[in-house]
Design an enzyme around this catalytic site. Structure first.
Site, PDB file in Angstrom:
ATOM      1  N   ARG A  56       0.862  -1.178   0.000  1.00 28.71           N
ATOM      2  CA  ARG A  56       0.000   0.000   0.000  1.00 28.71           C
ATOM      3  C   ARG A  56       0.899   1.229   0.000  1.00 28.71           C
ATOM      4  O   ARG A  56       2.120   1.128   0.128  1.00 28.71           O
ATOM      5  CB  ARG A  56      -1.031  -0.006   1.138  1.00 28.71           C
ATOM      6  N   GLY A  57       0.253   2.404  -0.161  1.00 22.96           N
ATOM      7  CA  GLY A  57       1.030   3.628  -0.357  1.00 22.96           C
ATOM      8  C   GLY A  57       1.114   3.867  -1.860  1.00 22.96           C
ATOM      9  O   GLY A  57       1.448   2.939  -2.618  1.00 22.96           O
ATOM     10  N   ALA A  58       0.814   5.110  -2.255  1.00 24.03           N
ATOM     11  CA  ALA A  58       0.624   5.387  -3.686  1.00 24.03           C
ATOM     12  C   ALA A  58       1.796   4.934  -4.573  1.00 24.03           C
ATOM     13  O   ALA A  58       1.590   4.190  -5.544  1.00 24.03           O
ATOM     14  CB  ALA A  58       0.326   6.874  -3.865  1.00 24.03           C
ATOM     15  N   ARG A  98      -7.482  -0.618  -6.884  1.00 28.70           N
ATOM     16  CA  ARG A  98      -7.806   0.471  -5.943  1.00 28.70           C
ATOM     17  C   ARG A  98      -8.017   1.748  -6.766  1.00 28.70           C
ATOM     18  O   ARG A  98      -7.307   1.963  -7.746  1.00 28.70           O
ATOM     19  CB  ARG A  98      -6.685   0.688  -4.906  1.00 28.70           C
ATOM     20  N   GLN A 207      -2.086   2.495   9.903  1.00 35.42           N
ATOM     21  CA  GLN A 207      -0.801   2.601   9.194  1.00 35.42           C
ATOM     22  C   GLN A 207       0.220   3.405  10.002  1.00 35.42           C
ATOM     23  O   GLN A 207       1.412   3.169   9.915  1.00 35.42           O
ATOM     24  CB  GLN A 207      -0.996   3.274   7.823  1.00 35.42           C
ATOM     25  N   ASP A 248      -2.270  10.658  -2.115  1.00 39.37           N
ATOM     26  CA  ASP A 248      -2.590   9.671  -3.156  1.00 39.37           C
ATOM     27  C   ASP A 248      -2.917  10.323  -4.484  1.00 39.37           C
ATOM     28  O   ASP A 248      -2.810   9.701  -5.530  1.00 39.37           O
ATOM     29  CB  ASP A 248      -3.758   8.800  -2.699  1.00 39.37           C
ATOM     30  N   ASN A 258      -5.753  12.293   0.640  1.00 31.38           N
ATOM     31  CA  ASN A 258      -4.825  11.460   1.428  1.00 31.38           C
ATOM     32  C   ASN A 258      -5.648  10.676   2.442  1.00 31.38           C
ATOM     33  O   ASN A 258      -6.871  10.821   2.533  1.00 31.38           O
ATOM     34  CB  ASN A 258      -3.760  12.321   2.107  1.00 31.38           C
ATOM     35  N   LYS A 259      -4.964   9.846   3.188  1.00 32.58           N
ATOM     36  CA  LYS A 259      -5.616   8.971   4.159  1.00 32.58           C
ATOM     37  C   LYS A 259      -6.652   9.712   4.994  1.00 32.58           C
ATOM     38  O   LYS A 259      -6.418  10.833   5.429  1.00 32.58           O
ATOM     39  CB  LYS A 259      -4.526   8.358   5.048  1.00 32.58           C
TER      40      LYS A 259
END
Ligand code: MRU
Length: 357
Positions: A56-58, A98, A207, A248, A258-259
């Protein structure tokens, strides 16, 4: 998919690595308890690893998808025109894993464009396949260099002994190396600075607790874990001089996805007169998305909220809303830090300029 356990070495954690004949992904769902690599050999396995947050993570998602596409064609013997069609098909499939991080679509696009060019040239099947593997390697290697540059630029906004608050994980685990938001913290450490980092836990998938706190501790960086709802209090104490987060997707007008929880932090930062910085590579900036309202926001299973990590914490049948991301309006963003430098408002104009030079 096979699974291997391995100790990580002195070079730190590696979210993605190519092992000659397979893609290895550090299974981030198991951190911080267990360090285990998934060994993937098909696009379907890579798709699932992205969807289920093993990777995960862009930027890391984009890198994994690029290798996933290669895995789908590496054993095929057809002519390049047919292989290029297959690359497009696997790319379309990978794009459904995603929706929010634009790096995924950016990396897929790079692979598809290269495949189309090769099909139009006189490349044979073998040259086609090795060029696609080479492109995946490039996407991976460029990310490391890009993040180092982001870190250098970000460091010019910071000073020794500052308190820094971050959210989610935009570190080495979310990228090839260094991370985006965490890159300046690693560089500061190399220079002997003492930054004090506050890591938001980052509900519901944690996270911040599982990944950011873990990787900063591994690096010997002073990190204090707080739950998300403590950020305002910590700011009110005067302990935070800058907020730095990853993203993201940045829309053309500077709105930032973002998150989930990032927007609240930006508002809190504004209320306390604290700068709110967003660190990202150019591959996260999407000039085709005019503003934040056009960014697709992923909604994830309700179980992440009601029974995260195995224990039920909400009544059966309760209604749940679980968006994985939110959008921070550009008005709250003090600066966007990229590998090409620091961008401030007016974002519409200044983000566009980044792509012109
Ligand atoms: O759902 P995740 O863990 O993929 O979300 C990740 C983030 O929101 C990161 O902050 C973002 O991708 C930037 S990573 C350099």
């Amino acid at each position: 998919m096979t699974i291997s356990s391995s100790r990580h070495d002195d070079h730190g954690l590696q979210s993605v690595r190519w092992a000659g004949d397979r893609l290895e992904l550090l299974d981030q769902r198991l951190l911080p308890e267990e360090i285990r690599y998934l060994e993937l050999t098909t696009p379907e396995q890579v798709w699932e690893a992205i969807r289920e947050l093993a990777v995960r993570g862009a930027p890391a998602i984009g890198i994994a998808a690029a290798y996933g596409i290669y895995l789908g064609i590496r054993d095929r013997e057809e002519d390049p025109a047919r292989l290029a069609q297959e690359v497009r098909r696997i790319g379309d499939y990978m794009a459904t894993s995603r929706p929010t991080a634009v790096n995924l679509f950016w990396a897929i696009d790079r692979m598809v464009r290269l495949a189309d060019n090769l099909a139009a040239s006189s490349a044979d099947a073998e040259a086609f396949r090795s060029a696609l593997l080479e492109e995946a390697h490039k996407i991976f290697q460029e990310d490391e260099e890009t993040n180092r540059l982001i870190g250098e630029h970000a460091l010019t906004l910071l000073q020794d002994n500052m308190g820094i608050l971050t959210h989610c994980n935009a570190g080495g685990l979310a990228t090839a190396k260094y991370g985006t938001a965490l890159a300046p913290l690693y560089l500061a450490k190399e220079r002997g600075w003492n930054l004090k980092v506050y890591a938001d836990e980052t509900r519901p998938v944690l996270q911040g607790a599982r990944l950011t706190a873990f990787e900063l501790m591994q690096a010997g960086i002073d990190v204090t874990l707080i739950t998300d709802n403590m950020a305002g209090y910590v700011m009110s104490k005067g302990w935070v001089q800058a907020v730095i987060v990853g993203t993201d997707r940045v829309a053309a007008n500077g709105d930032v996805a973002n998150k989930i929880g990032t927007y609240s932090l930006a508002v809190l930062a504004r209320a306390h007169g604290i700068p709110f910085y967003v660190a990202c590579p150019l591959s996260t900036i999407d000039l085709n998305t005019p503003d934040g309202s056009h960014i697709p926001i992923e909604e994830r299973p309700e179980q992440e909220v009601t029974e995260g990590f195995g224990k039920r914490t909400a009544p059966q049948g309760v209604k749940v809303f679980n968006p994985a991301f939110d959008v921070t309006p550009h008005e709250y963003v003090t600066a966007i830090i990229t590998e090409k430098g620091i961008v401030k408002a007016p974002y519409e104009e200044n983000l566009r300029k980044l792509f012109e030079s």
